[in-house]
Each structure stands twice: as C-alpha cells, then as structure tokens.
Design a protein around this motif. Sequence first.
Motif, PDB file in Angstrom:
ATOM      1  N   ASP A   1       0.841  -1.186   0.000  1.00 20.31           N
ATOM      2  CA  ASP A   1       0.000   0.000   0.000  1.00 20.31           C
ATOM      3  C   ASP A   1       0.878   1.240   0.000  1.00 20.31           C
ATOM      4  O   ASP A   1       2.048   1.206   0.394  1.00 20.31           O
ATOM      5  N   CYS A   2       0.308   2.330  -0.413  1.00 19.47           N
ATOM      6  CA  CYS A   2       0.959   3.632  -0.274  1.00 19.47           C
ATOM      7  C   CYS A   2       0.376   4.342   0.947  1.00 19.47           C
ATOM      8  O   CYS A   2      -0.779   4.118   1.322  1.00 19.47           O
ATOM      9  N   CYS A   3       1.186   5.167   1.575  1.00 10.73           N
ATOM     10  CA  CYS A   3       0.655   6.002   2.661  1.00 10.73           C
ATOM     11  C   CYS A   3       0.939   7.466   2.332  1.00 10.73           C
ATOM     12  O   CYS A   3       1.880   7.787   1.602  1.00 10.73           O
ATOM     13  N   ARG A   4       0.084   8.326   2.840  1.00  7.49           N
ATOM     14  CA  ARG A   4       0.206   9.758   2.573  1.00  7.49           C
ATOM     15  C   ARG A   4       0.055  10.518   3.882  1.00  7.49           C
ATOM     16  O   ARG A   4      -0.933  10.341   4.596  1.00  7.49           O
ATOM     17  N   VAL A   5       1.035  11.339   4.187  1.00  9.13           N
ATOM     18  CA  VAL A   5       0.967  12.178   5.390  1.00  9.13           C
ATOM     19  C   VAL A   5       0.089  13.382   5.074  1.00  9.13           C
ATOM     20  O   VAL A   5       0.365  14.152   4.149  1.00  9.13           O
ATOM     21  N   LEU A   6      -0.989  13.529   5.831  1.00 12.94           N
ATOM     22  CA  LEU A   6      -1.946  14.613   5.591  1.00 12.94           C
ATOM     23  C   LEU A   6      -1.533  15.865   6.367  1.00 12.94           C
ATOM     24  O   LEU A   6      -0.782  15.786   7.355  1.00 12.94           O
ATOM     25  N   PRO A   7      -2.006  17.030   5.957  1.00 13.84           N
ATOM     26  CA  PRO A   7      -1.665  18.263   6.680  1.00 13.84           C
ATOM     27  C   PRO A   7      -2.052  18.170   8.150  1.00 13.84           C
ATOM     28  O   PRO A   7      -3.121  17.655   8.494  1.00 13.84           O
TER      29      PRO A   7
ATOM     30  N   LYS B   1      -2.131   4.765  -6.134  1.00 13.67           N
ATOM     31  CA  LYS B   1      -2.847   5.272  -7.299  1.00 13.67           C
ATOM     32  C   LYS B   1      -1.952   5.208  -8.531  1.00 13.67           C
ATOM     33  O   LYS B   1      -0.754   4.941  -8.437  1.00 13.67           O
ATOM     34  N   ASP B   2      -2.536   5.430  -9.691  1.00 17.20           N
ATOM     35  CA  ASP B   2      -1.741   5.487 -10.912  1.00 17.20           C
ATOM     36  C   ASP B   2      -0.655   6.553 -10.769  1.00 17.20           C
ATOM     37  O   ASP B   2      -0.914   7.677 -10.304  1.00 17.20           O
ATOM     38  N   ASP B   3       0.557   6.181 -11.146  1.00 22.68           N
ATOM     39  CA  ASP B   3       1.704   7.107 -11.107  1.00 22.68           C
ATOM     40  C   ASP B   3       2.046   7.568  -9.694  1.00 22.68           C
ATOM     41  O   ASP B   3       2.669   8.623  -9.511  1.00 22.68           O
ATOM     42  N   GLU B   4       1.643   6.783  -8.684  1.00 25.56           N
ATOM     43  CA  GLU B   4       2.045   7.088  -7.309  1.00 25.56           C
ATOM     44  C   GLU B   4       3.188   6.159  -6.932  1.00 25.56           C
ATOM     45  O   GLU B   4       3.086   4.942  -7.051  1.00 25.56           O
TER      46      GLU B   4
END
Length: 391
Positions: free
Chosen positions: A360-366, A381-384
């Motif tokens: 999985d990918c993870c994303r740090v949110l504001p 996601k695509d291109d992530e």
Amino acid sequence: MNGVVWLDKHINQNDTVSLPPIRISSDTARFNYKYPNGNRSALRLTRIVSEIVRLLNGTEAEKNMRWIVMGDDDTVFFTENLIRVLRKYDHEEFYYIGSSSESHIQNIKFSYGMAYGGGGFAISYPLAKALEKMQDRCIQRYPKLYGSDDRIHACMSELGVPLTREVGFHQFDLFGEVLGLLSAHPLAPIVSVHHLDIVDPVFPNMGRVNALKRLMASSKLDSASLTQQSICYDTANKWTVSVSWGYTVQIIRGVLSPRVMEVPMRTFIDWYKRADDKSLAFNTRLISKNACQRPRVYYLSNALPDSALQRTASQYVRWYDMWDPECDWNMRDPSEIEEVIVYKIPDPDRWNKDKAPRRDCCRVLPMKKNDTMVIDVGPCKDDEFIEFSVK
C-alpha cells in the motif's frame, strides 16, 4: 473450519461448551525414539495427521475436507489469512505448505525444506490420506529425529512432495522484541505466530494475552492488511514514516529509502542467543548507531470502524521507553508527535490470486494539531510511487 485438541491422556472437563472437541491420541510405545534428551511426545504429535484421517474416514465431514492444519499449543493462527493463503492452491493436489525457521542455525540443523511445527503447516487432504497409508512405517525408519515436524518432513520426502513455502507462517525462533520483524513484515498475509511465551509481548507494558487481544482487535477490522508495511515521507519535516497497519508507526529523522525500510531492524536475537546477522535466515539491519536517526515508535492503542466513510481509524501512541537520545541536527524532532491517526479502507481482496502483490501507499496529511500526525493508507494510485519529493 473445525478444530480438535489432541491430548495424551484424559482430563476432567468442567466446561464442555466452550472447549473444542478433545481427542486422546493413541499409544506410541511400539515406536523407537533415540534422539538424545528428546521427548517421545514427538511420535504422538506426528501421528495426529494420520489419526485425523482415520477419525474422518467414511464420515459425512470427510466429503468436504480440504486441508489439515497442524499447530502447537502455543501457536496462534489468524484464520482468515490462513484461508486466504490456502485458497491459492488446488486442495485436490498434493500440497505441504508452511515455512522454515528464522534461525539459520536451526534450518541447518534440521532443514530448510521442513515446515516448522510451531509456525504451523497445512497438508492437503489427499496428501494426508497418502501419508496415513505409510506414516507408521516411515516413523520406524527415523528413530533418531528430534521432533514431530521433522518426521512429517521425512515422510513427505519419501512421498516426493516438497515444501511450498509461505512466509506468513512464523516459527519465531527468536528472543527479544519482534517489533523489527512485524514492523517490516514480508509482502504476504500474516498467518501465524509462535513462541509468544518466549518473545517479549507484541505490545510493551502489557501482559502477553492482553497484547495479543489488542493485535486481534485490529485483525477483526482488516485481517488482510494486518502488519502490512507502508512507507512514505513527511516532506515538510524531512521525516521517513513507516506504517505497520494495526501494529506500529515509526517516524525517523531524515530520508531512508524503501529499500532500507523494508528490511527488519534487529530488535531480537537468534534462538541460539547470537546477536549477529549471520545466524538469521533473512536480511536484517542494525538499529541506527546515529542517535538522530533512531525511530520514534508508536504502538497501536485503539482501532475502530468508521462506518460513515467505510474506513477504519486506528490510533498509535508514542512509546516513551524506546530510544530517545539527544540529537544536534537542525531539524524538527519527531518526539513532538504524541500520537498518529491512520485512516484506511479495508481491503479483504488484496491477496486474491489474480492480483499481483504490492505494498500500500501512505500519505501524510496536513497537520491540524502539532502533536498529532494523520496518515491515509490505501492502494497506490496510478503514477504514485514511494519516493521522497524535494520541494
């Protein structure tokens, strides 16, 4: 799934409702056992596969039998993940599925081709029936072996069936903290854990049973993703973040590549109490000698379903007993983060055999609060890509 507990003698059952069916295994006095300082119970245990086949023979239950799964009395299975793994294979063929030890020395002493009994193993029912026809004769040929699992392996070799290795079965021939291993779990469903009375509790400052219950709580929400690692970066602070979903979050100063982060930290030692990497059967890395790059570790505190948004929300709280050295780097200290909140949509189909495995990918949110990090975890996601972007 149906379970049976096999004992070597009768016991008084005061609670017959909550206990699984109990069976008494047959006498093994006629078999030779010559391993020095070993235990003859290995003979009784190894014959349980054959005894289950005889127990089922001709019954209605046998018609639907696909697999026989063995485990020790200190083995814990994540049953939904066990089923996910077995679903990949044709149960009508001969399959012997499990994994080897984490200890290179153990594997040399026994075999890399053996499924270790503590981690548990699965035998397809047609193979179990074939084993039953010859197991007693096979056992007599190997009186000098130590355990039940190496006797199963010896008979599998005579049947010509190799081990199909699934890395989610964990023997845990280790001492110390399994933090490093479970925080960088292989890209495969976690199926079993073993030796929980020997390794440290999976969550610190808790009894072993309560720690396991906490791990099971997140398993009930998204068993397919339990302990699966995601790696991302807080570009504003130049931090590396690793999420082991349902277990831990780690925040590290600076940028460490995914190639480094996916290798388990050596928070444990080998079964033979060696602390070097040559005694282990998988890649490991030392805990950083650089005080500034030692991780801040956040353990799961709570996990809840968020029904309105069809996702889970899990909370990870800073563990203050873990590596908190002085650092003179001119950058923000992750210690200022007290808790991490992780949002994730459950993904029960992630291990379907028509899907190629991917982290999985993870994303740090504001951040809305200076002491709380919020992370979104989900399929890439695509291109992530997992890369650090320089702003």
